[in-house]
Motif scaffolding. Structure first.
Motif, PDB file in Angstrom:
ATOM      1  N   VAL A  11       0.644  -0.980  -0.295  1.00 28.01           N
ATOM      2  CA  VAL A  11      -0.061   0.049   0.200  1.00 28.01           C
ATOM      3  C   VAL A  11       1.009   0.916   0.060  1.00 28.01           C
ATOM      4  CG1 VAL A  11      -1.817   1.627   1.020  1.00 28.01           C
ATOM      5  CG2 VAL A  11      -1.777  -1.632   1.057  1.00 28.01           C
ATOM      6  N   ARG A  12       1.574   0.917   0.932  1.00 31.31           N
ATOM      7  CA  ARG A  12       2.789   2.516   0.432  1.00 31.31           C
ATOM      8  C   ARG A  12       3.436   2.451  -0.435  1.00 31.31           C
ATOM      9  NH1 ARG A  12       5.092   4.416   5.746  1.00 31.31           N
ATOM     10  NH2 ARG A  12       7.236   5.195   4.348  1.00 31.31           N
ATOM     11  N   LEU A  57      -5.962   5.837  -2.659  1.00 35.64           N
ATOM     12  CA  LEU A  57      -7.324   6.517  -3.036  1.00 35.64           C
ATOM     13  C   LEU A  57      -8.405   5.730  -2.597  1.00 35.64           C
ATOM     14  CD1 LEU A  57      -7.737   9.934  -4.156  1.00 35.64           C
ATOM     15  CD2 LEU A  57      -7.882   9.350  -1.429  1.00 35.64           C
ATOM     16  N   GLY A  58      -8.192   4.154  -4.140  1.00 27.95           N
ATOM     17  CA  GLY A  58      -9.110   3.647  -4.033  1.00 27.95           C
ATOM     18  C   GLY A  58      -9.400   2.920  -3.012  1.00 27.95           C
ATOM     19  N   LEU A  59      -8.764   2.224  -2.446  1.00 26.71           N
ATOM     20  CA  LEU A  59      -8.763   1.375  -1.842  1.00 26.71           C
ATOM     21  C   LEU A  59      -9.165   2.366   0.158  1.00 26.71           C
ATOM     22  CD1 LEU A  59      -7.562  -1.174   0.915  1.00 26.71           C
ATOM     23  CD2 LEU A  59      -5.485   0.627   1.192  1.00 26.71           C
ATOM     24  N   ILE A  60      -9.011   3.509   0.697  1.00 29.30           N
ATOM     25  CA  ILE A  60     -10.074   3.898   1.268  1.00 29.30           C
ATOM     26  C   ILE A  60     -11.190   4.227   0.837  1.00 29.30           C
ATOM     27  CG2 ILE A  60     -10.169   6.306   1.919  1.00 29.30           C
ATOM     28  CD1 ILE A  60      -7.124   7.120   1.797  1.00 29.30           C
ATOM     29  N   LEU A  99     -11.459   4.021  10.985  1.00 28.07           N
ATOM     30  CA  LEU A  99     -11.417   4.108  12.056  1.00 28.07           C
ATOM     31  C   LEU A  99     -11.651   2.487  12.244  1.00 28.07           C
ATOM     32  CD1 LEU A  99     -10.629   4.584  14.679  1.00 28.07           C
ATOM     33  CD2 LEU A  99     -13.298   5.463  15.725  1.00 28.07           C
ATOM     34  N   ALA A 100     -10.421   1.821  12.677  1.00 31.07           N
ATOM     35  CA  ALA A 100     -11.025   1.059  13.277  1.00 31.07           C
ATOM     36  C   ALA A 100     -10.686   1.425  14.676  1.00 31.07           C
ATOM     37  CB  ALA A 100      -9.129   0.092  13.990  1.00 31.07           C
ATOM     38  N   VAL A 101     -12.500   0.287  14.712  1.00 38.10           N
ATOM     39  CA  VAL A 101     -13.591   0.734  15.671  1.00 38.10           C
ATOM     40  C   VAL A 101     -13.352  -0.650  16.582  1.00 38.10           C
ATOM     41  CG1 VAL A 101     -15.002   1.739  13.959  1.00 38.10           C
ATOM     42  CG2 VAL A 101     -15.450  -0.788  14.563  1.00 38.10           C
ATOM     43  N   ARG A 102     -12.618  -1.554  16.304  1.00 35.39           N
ATOM     44  CA  ARG A 102     -12.301  -2.301  17.949  1.00 35.39           C
ATOM     45  C   ARG A 102     -10.663  -2.445  18.614  1.00 35.39           C
ATOM     46  NH1 ARG A 102     -12.009  -7.895  15.584  1.00 35.39           N
ATOM     47  NH2 ARG A 102     -10.886  -8.415  17.550  1.00 35.39           N
ATOM     48  N   LEU A 119      -4.938   5.442   5.722  1.00 32.22           N
ATOM     49  CA  LEU A 119      -4.297   3.990   5.316  1.00 32.22           C
ATOM     50  C   LEU A 119      -3.541   3.335   6.925  1.00 32.22           C
ATOM     51  CD1 LEU A 119      -2.451   5.695   2.374  1.00 32.22           C
ATOM     52  CD2 LEU A 119      -4.426   4.107   1.984  1.00 32.22           C
ATOM     53  N   ARG A 120      -3.451   4.247   7.731  1.00 26.67           N
ATOM     54  CA  ARG A 120      -3.069   3.228   8.801  1.00 26.67           C
ATOM     55  C   ARG A 120      -3.941   2.498   9.520  1.00 26.67           C
ATOM     56  NH1 ARG A 120      -0.494   8.191   9.874  1.00 26.67           N
ATOM     57  NH2 ARG A 120       0.802   9.010   8.805  1.00 26.67           N
ATOM     58  N   GLN A 121      -5.437   3.507  10.265  1.00 26.78           N
ATOM     59  CA  GLN A 121      -6.264   2.866  10.280  1.00 26.78           C
ATOM     60  C   GLN A 121      -6.786   1.255   8.971  1.00 26.78           C
ATOM     61  OE1 GLN A 121      -8.126   3.652  12.754  1.00 26.78           O
ATOM     62  NE2 GLN A 121      -6.478   4.851  13.634  1.00 26.78           N
ATOM     63  N   ILE A 122      -6.789   1.822   8.338  1.00 25.55           N
ATOM     64  CA  ILE A 122      -6.646   0.397   7.460  1.00 25.55           C
ATOM     65  C   ILE A 122      -6.013  -0.527   7.537  1.00 25.55           C
ATOM     66  CG2 ILE A 122      -6.741  -0.463   5.090  1.00 25.55           C
ATOM     67  CD1 ILE A 122      -8.171   2.450   4.413  1.00 25.55           C
ATOM     68  N   HIS A 123      -4.330  -0.170   7.930  1.00 22.72           N
ATOM     69  CA  HIS A 123      -3.468  -1.477   8.587  1.00 22.72           C
ATOM     70  C   HIS A 123      -3.983  -2.275   9.546  1.00 22.72           C
ATOM     71  CE1 HIS A 123      -1.019  -0.126   4.672  1.00 22.72           C
ATOM     72  NE2 HIS A 123      -0.807   0.719   4.705  1.00 22.72           N
TER      73      HIS A 123
END
Lengths: 595, 595
Positions: free
Chosen positions: B54-55, B63-66, B123-126, B158-162
């Motif tokens: 991703v980086r 942006l597509g990933l987001i 947001l990584a809600v966990r 992106l960090r939240q996705i990771h």
């Protein structure tokens, strides 16, 4: 027997040098080089030619000139080895009568000054009125100048040397600046009236319709009558108006004047010079029983500075029909509405009376205003007079840049959002951009990282912007460039920003024919004609909207400081301005009635 | 059945992609590209390989990933069209049980966010403990992030996705960060103890020898005993010391630890992580009945932050024999001397007792310290761990530039002595000069034109300077360059200046062999080895003067913010740090007793 210019113009170089011996202390090279500037028009041109030689001399020669001077009340005075001129000046200033404490203080200042700068302190002890400063004034000036940067102080020494030379030349030529002295003395007398609460010496404060303000108005009316004005009165906004009739009743009028109110903690010449100077010139006309083909209307505007009420140009706005009715309801710090203040001062306080003050431009030839420069340009040029090209237009903003506060130790340079760095870039851009265009200035006067910490990257930075230029187009171009730069800088740095306009004023370029009249008048005095824009606002800005206008600036001392008790000029500069005004009247008379 | 790494390493690319389906929402291209990084050492290496894809992707792909993600509690949730993973996560966070007000608030935030950024809020809600954030926490985070600059927010998504992917992979692999969870829970439990007067949530304040501070010390001792430390106690300066014996009585010792006091309004991990983490590792050793060829001495330093008394590093100074006797007489804001505070806390309050705490370096192998980074570097690199190369040396100054205040309108650009313009130049020079040298930083954190006016050229400007570099030589070079620049700028502009040093601290470069041990330990976890200097000071700086030292940094969330309630890390990063610490112990044991 007095020296005269014909003798000097006709003399051999050696005689020229000998005739000017003692004007510049132990420095005959100055007269020798100035000899080639002959023939000289008059004494003013001679003074200017000598000063020009010093301006063009090498730094070593300039320092040599400075070092050719004795210390004030120093060993040379004690040993009686001063030049005759220095002996006269130092004893006239009472320096030979110092108390032991004063003498010790001056010796300490001499030692400190010499240690700091490496040359003797030089002061024209006969002062701006040519009469001699008090020992207290001398000591205060000495202490103040000791703290100046070295290059500023060196330039100041040279200016003091020119002033000493000017007074010595006046003595040699047996001339006296009679108008200059009269205007100076009037200004000093007016400065006796000040508001209470400013007890220290030089704390002049005269705001709209206070007791001091009314006392000044009364004094001006008395003097105007004594000068021979045909009509003298105070109008519905407190303007003092004196009219000196023309040769015929229906003659057109020349409007002139400036304001008699002051800022708080002011100097004595700001505004008042432009009232007293035409008064002195009318006094001469009346004494000579001269009538010109036009009338002269001198207005001492009651209010320009916006100190007591949050509105400016009250006096001149009434003449141009721009007095805002809402102003009557404005309150001062004590809650007194303007209308009530007017009525307490015996004015009607009605819009009907104020509206009636609007002048019909068709009856006027134009408006001219004489004003102290309030800036350092003429002082830096060694010129007594300057012709104004335009009153600069301006825009002001309050701005904020928002970044991200972060740890100053742990955040690498490449990962910062430093709000202060962006404002620093903007400040330098403003400086560079304004410097690239003549007459244009830009200033970041307020600058602050709110609650900044030594180890935190600034997340916010507040600043102000003040942009001024001689034309609206130049002002708008600067404004656009600066705003684009802010956007560019903040985008590159990933910052956001706000910019709130707080003021916009249009430029008031001088009317070309009136500017040309001032230039011709200045040339007639023997002064080099020099043009400059006005960075500050003046009553002429208002009159500009109704009739052609142009201003004449008079050099200020002390780097041109104004809105400060240190504001000053001198009797010879005022004399030259009065001569220029007289020339302007004469030339205008010669042009015929309708320009 | 849980996925395992052997299966993944052996699978075809298509199978690899299929096995990782759902880890990155609707984006199989990430797994496809990561397949070429095989064979992968472990789960950590897999996570890292996916993140690296991703980086290295284009901005459009990122942006597509987001945009492949659903809105929080958005239409997709209502229409039940989420992926299985999203459904589980959003309902676990209680988003399907929102009150009407909460639901309306989130919809408004979704709309505002999408309007501002053009992508959905992620947001990584966990959350950092993997258990699920509260709805209040989610809403607060949403509102905060809505105000961030767009590029910061895109990186954060992106960090939240990771982080989402990390938690999903943990589930797939059936692994749980047990040590990370234990340390996290301990830190939360310690954060229950805070000084009164900080009532809002997250207002953690624990300064030297207050009631809260003593409660933390007592809790640490209890836990140390439960972990199986052989000796546990509190020393004469309030340090909590736990020793886990080595295999032999005369075994040398490894010293480790960090501080348990906090700044005011702190986060829960600063300092404490470096105490709790080795405690958890000793607990494991004890549970396995393992003895190493060296003893482990864990010190929870009582004081590092200098909040209650104007002195820092009280705890570690006692161990290095650098506790200044004068400190005992220092008073806090309420006038309580340190000696009295010690005695009130049951400590002797004598130099005799404190001097006895000095350690004999001959008995120690060295000092290691684990600490949250307190900066944005690891966060920006998507790396959980970093090996410290040096604790930067620093110099701080408070400065003032003195020019000449003058009228902003009437003073031409060429005749100004603008103090703020000089400081602006200096600020940009510091920025440029620090950026040119790796690991070096320079900051003007305080900046002010005192009593600045919009229409007055700044006659004075005050500023602070904070300069830091990884070596004393680099720091001194930066310092000299900056001071020369100040002189040069002020000379050119005709200004004077003052610069008052307020702090100078030497750099503490890591001991090469200990730094190499950390690098080897980090590599063993599957993390890419990354080195960085420490911009902040740490207890290791003090120990540096007596024994070899090296530090390990753990990534902070929220751009690495610290000294702030937003300071955070997560259970997986802590787990990795604990793994690295365990590897370090194992490798050290394998080296033999005396390195």
């Amino acid at each position: 027997m007095s020296l005269n210019l014909n003798t000097l113009n006709a003399a051999s170089v050696e005689d020229f040098v000998a005739l000017l011996d003692g004007v510049y202390e132990h420095s005959p090279w100055i007269a020798r080089r100035a000899a080639s500037a002959r023939p000289l028009l008059n004494l003013t041109a001679l003074k200017q030619a000598l000063a020009q030689v010093v301006r063009e001399a090498s730094e070593a020669e300039q320092l040599g000139l400075i070092r050719a001077h004795p210390e004030l009340a120093g060993k040379a005075m004690l040993a009686r080895s001063l030049t005759a001129e220095s002996t006269g000046e130092q004893s006239r200033a009472g320096l030979s009568d110092c108390s032991p404490e004063e003498f010790a203080r001056i010796q300490q200042l001499n030692a400190d000054y010499n240690a700091r700068f490496g040359w003797p302190f030089i002061l024209a002890v006969r002062g701006p009125r040519g009469l001699g400063l008090s020992r207290a004034e001398i000591i205060a000036t000495f202490a103040r100048r000791l703290a100046q940067p070295a290059d500023v102080e060196r330039a100041e020494c040279l200016r003091q040397i020119h002033r000493i030379a000017e007074i010595r030349l006046n003595d040699k030529f047996g001339v006296e600046p009679i108008l200059g002295n009269r205007i100076w003395d009037w200004a000093q007398a007016l400065a006796q009236h000040s508001e209470p609460g400013f007890c220290e010496a030089g704390q002049l404060t005269v705001t709209y319709l206070t007791e001091a303000h009314q006392a000044v108005a009364a004094q001006l009316q008395t003097w105007m009558r004594e000068c021979g004005f045909d009509e003298v009165g105070i109008d519905a906004v407190g303007n003092v108006v004196g009219t000196y009739h023309g040769a015929r009743a229906e003659a057109p009028r020349l409007l002139t004047g400036s304001h008699y109110d002051t800022v708080r903690h002011a100097g004595p010449h700001d505004g008042r010079l432009g009232v007293l100077l035409p008064m002195a010139c009318v006094r001469e006309l009346h004494a000579a029983a001269r009538r010109l083909p036009f009338a002269i209307e001198v207005v001492a505007f009651s209010e320009e500075e916006g100190q007591r009420y949050p509105a400016t140009f009250l006096g001149s706005s009434a003449l141009t029909g721009q007095f805002d009715p809402a102003w009557l309801e404005l309150q001062d710090r004590e809650g007194i509405p303007m209308r009530a203040a007017m009525q307490a001062a015996g004015l009607p306080g009605t819009m009907e009376a104020i509206t009636a003050l609007a002048r019909d431009p068709a009856r006027y030839l134009g408006f001219v205003e004489v004003h102290i420069e309030q800036g350092p340009v003429l002082h830096g040029q060694d010129l007594a007079l300057g012709v104004v090209t335009s009153i600069n237009g301006s825009r002001r903003y309050l701005g904020k840049v928002i970044g991200q506060a972060a740890h100053a130790g742990t955040t690498p340079m490449g990962q910062r959002r430093d709000a202060a760095a962006a404002v620093a870039e903007l400040l330098l851009f403003v400086e560079q951009c304004a410097a690239a265009s003549a007459g244009t200035v830009g200033t970041v006067g307020q600058l602050q990282v709110p609650a900044g910490s030594i180890n935190v990257i600034p997340g916010r930075c507040q600043f102000s912007l003040d942009l001024r230029a001689p034309s609206d187009a130049a002002r708008d171009a600067l404004d656009a460039e600066v705003r684009e730069a802010l956007i560019r800088i903040c985008e590159r740095r990933g910052l956001s920003w706000t910019l709130q306009p707080t003021l916009a004023a249009n430029a008031a370029p001088s009317d070309p024919s009136w500017q040309a009249r001032w230039e011709r008048a200045v040339a007639a005095t023997g002064c080099r004609v020099f043009q400059l824009p006005s960075g500050a606002g003046h009553d002429a800005m208002r009159l500009h909207e109704r009739m052609p206008q142009a201003m004449l600036f008079v050099r200020g001392q002390n780097e041109g400081i104004s809105h400060n008790p240190l504001e000053s000029t001198n009797n010879d500069d005022i004399e030259l301005a009065a001569q220029a005004f007289t020339h302007l009247l004469d030339h205008l008379a010669a042009e015929g009635h309708t320009p």
